[in-house]
Design a protein around this motif. Structure first.
Motif, mmCIF file in Angstrom:
data_model
loop_
_atom_site.group_PDB
_atom_site.id
_atom_site.type_symbol
_atom_site.label_atom_id
_atom_site.label_comp_id
_atom_site.label_asym_id
_atom_site.label_seq_id
_atom_site.Cartn_x
_atom_site.Cartn_y
_atom_site.Cartn_z
ATOM 1 N N ALA A 36 42.461 35.255 46.894
ATOM 2 C CA ALA A 36 42.972 33.752 46.654
ATOM 3 C C ALA A 36 43.849 33.363 47.941
ATOM 4 O O ALA A 36 44.762 33.891 48.221
ATOM 5 N N VAL A 37 43.372 32.049 48.203
ATOM 6 C CA VAL A 37 44.378 31.486 49.455
ATOM 7 C C VAL A 37 45.326 30.313 48.515
ATOM 8 O O VAL A 37 44.428 29.497 47.709
ATOM 9 N N LEU A 38 46.625 30.511 48.572
ATOM 10 C CA LEU A 38 47.379 29.644 47.829
ATOM 11 C C LEU A 38 47.663 28.268 48.556
ATOM 12 O O LEU A 38 47.333 28.098 49.839
ATOM 13 N N ASN A 39 47.983 27.315 47.930
ATOM 14 C CA ASN A 39 48.501 25.839 48.513
ATOM 15 C C ASN A 39 49.403 26.066 49.691
ATOM 16 O O ASN A 39 49.370 25.566 50.706
ATOM 17 N N ASP A 40 50.264 27.163 49.680
ATOM 18 C CA ASP A 40 51.195 27.376 51.024
ATOM 19 C C ASP A 40 50.838 28.051 52.063
ATOM 20 O O ASP A 40 51.377 28.390 53.237
ATOM 21 N N GLY A 41 49.345 28.482 51.989
ATOM 22 C CA GLY A 41 48.843 29.225 53.076
ATOM 23 C C GLY A 41 48.663 30.775 52.965
ATOM 24 O O GLY A 41 48.247 31.256 53.424
ATOM 25 N N THR A 42 49.546 31.135 51.890
ATOM 26 C CA THR A 42 49.613 32.832 51.732
ATOM 27 C C THR A 42 48.285 33.123 50.812
ATOM 28 O O THR A 42 47.567 32.400 50.402
ATOM 29 N N THR A 43 47.997 34.509 51.009
ATOM 30 C CA THR A 43 47.086 35.143 50.231
ATOM 31 C C THR A 43 47.487 36.192 49.362
ATOM 32 O O THR A 43 48.473 36.589 49.630
ATOM 33 N N ASP A 44 46.584 36.239 48.219
ATOM 34 C CA ASP A 44 46.874 37.156 47.151
ATOM 35 C C ASP A 44 45.731 37.768 46.918
ATOM 36 O O ASP A 44 44.692 36.750 46.790
ATOM 37 N N SER A 45 45.509 38.952 46.431
ATOM 38 C CA SER A 45 44.208 39.532 45.907
ATOM 39 C C SER A 45 44.519 40.382 44.534
ATOM 40 O O SER A 45 45.565 40.780 44.293
ATOM 41 N N ALA A 46 43.215 40.519 43.878
ATOM 42 C CA ALA A 46 43.445 41.337 42.615
ATOM 43 C C ALA A 46 42.248 42.023 42.683
ATOM 44 O O ALA A 46 41.052 41.799 43.052
ATOM 45 N N PRO A 47 42.219 43.482 42.104
ATOM 46 C CA PRO A 47 40.992 44.063 41.840
ATOM 47 C C PRO A 47 40.009 43.480 40.890
ATOM 48 O O PRO A 47 40.444 42.949 40.145
ATOM 49 N N ASN A 48 38.735 44.047 41.280
ATOM 50 C CA ASN A 48 37.561 43.359 40.551
ATOM 51 C C ASN A 48 37.162 44.242 39.367
ATOM 52 O O ASN A 48 36.029 44.013 38.815
ATOM 53 N N LEU A 49 38.040 45.314 39.149
ATOM 54 C CA LEU A 49 37.622 46.409 38.155
ATOM 55 C C LEU A 49 38.597 46.672 37.136
ATOM 56 O O LEU A 49 39.881 46.474 37.385
ATOM 57 N N ILE A 50 38.016 46.951 35.712
ATOM 58 C CA ILE A 50 39.130 47.166 34.780
ATOM 59 C C ILE A 50 39.283 48.765 34.689
ATOM 60 O O ILE A 50 38.158 49.381 34.936
ATOM 61 N N SER A 51 40.268 49.083 34.630
ATOM 62 C CA SER A 51 40.848 50.340 34.799
ATOM 63 C C SER A 51 39.907 51.174 33.629
ATOM 64 O O SER A 51 40.015 50.787 32.195
ATOM 65 N N PRO A 52 39.635 52.364 33.842
ATOM 66 C CA PRO A 52 38.868 53.046 32.741
ATOM 67 C C PRO A 52 39.894 53.604 31.747
ATOM 68 O O PRO A 52 39.495 54.249 30.665
ATOM 69 N N LEU A 53 41.330 53.641 32.124
ATOM 70 C CA LEU A 53 42.147 54.125 31.179
ATOM 71 C C LEU A 53 42.700 53.187 30.192
ATOM 72 O O LEU A 53 43.228 53.669 29.306
ATOM 73 N N LEU A 54 42.176 51.781 30.487
ATOM 74 C CA LEU A 54 42.494 50.967 29.571
ATOM 75 C C LEU A 54 41.791 50.997 28.247
ATOM 76 O O LEU A 54 40.663 51.115 28.132
ATOM 77 N N GLU A 55 42.454 50.997 27.093
ATOM 78 C CA GLU A 55 41.893 51.021 25.660
ATOM 79 C C GLU A 55 41.384 49.789 25.308
ATOM 80 O O GLU A 55 41.964 48.816 25.299
ATOM 81 N N MET A 56 40.190 49.527 25.212
ATOM 82 C CA MET A 56 39.241 48.682 24.536
ATOM 83 C C MET A 56 39.860 48.389 22.935
ATOM 84 O O MET A 56 39.937 49.330 22.203
ATOM 85 N N PRO A 57 39.485 47.098 22.652
ATOM 86 C CA PRO A 57 39.840 46.877 21.264
ATOM 87 C C PRO A 57 38.692 47.538 20.457
ATOM 88 O O PRO A 57 37.685 47.929 20.599
ATOM 89 N N GLU A 58 39.130 47.885 19.219
ATOM 90 C CA GLU A 58 38.302 48.559 18.302
ATOM 91 C C GLU A 58 37.197 47.522 17.655
ATOM 92 O O GLU A 58 37.463 46.668 17.381
ATOM 93 N N ASN A 59 36.098 48.262 17.699
ATOM 94 C CA ASN A 59 34.935 47.641 16.789
ATOM 95 C C ASN A 59 34.680 48.351 15.423
ATOM 96 O O ASN A 59 35.246 49.541 15.182
#
Length: 111
Positions: A36-59
């Motif tokens: 992402a390019v922010l309004n002040d010109g800086t950039t930030d990024s985020a991973p596009n994957l969910i961690s496999p260690l993350l516990e999903m909600p129960e069904n």
């Protein structure tokens, strides 16, 4: 015109971090990140994957898989209590005289 697009996990992360301060976003396919390019010109990024260690909600399936013994035991106990109550009520009414049964049926209110 509104179009439904597949939104990526990285988009959600960046929107949660920066909100309205994002001027544009792009997908970096080689690193599987959203940049992402922010309004002040800086950039930030985020991973596009969910961690496999993350516990999903129960069904329902996962609850039944993990707690089936407790559910069967509780159901069996409730069935036993219901059968015992039915047997006691049948035994009590079987030992009553006709006069007592008539008095019981008159005194019981019907809704």
């Amino acid at each position: 015109m509104l179009t439904l697009q597949r939104q990526r996990v990285g988009h959600d992360i960046l929107l949660a971090r920066h909100g309205n301060h994002i001027s544009s976003m792009r997908l970096d396919r080689s690193n599987d990140r959203v940049v992402a390019v922010l309004n002040d010109g800086t950039t930030d990024s985020a991973p596009n994957l969910i961690s496999p260690l993350l516990e999903m909600p129960e069904n329902l399936r996962s609850v039944l898989r993990s707690d089936w013994r407790a559910l069967v035991l509780g159901s069996a106990m409730m069935l036993a209590i219901g059968l015992l109550a039915a047997a006691v009520s049948i035994a009590l009414t079987g030992n009553m005289s006709d006069e007592q049964l008539a008095q019981l049926s008159y005194s019981t209110s019907m809704y």
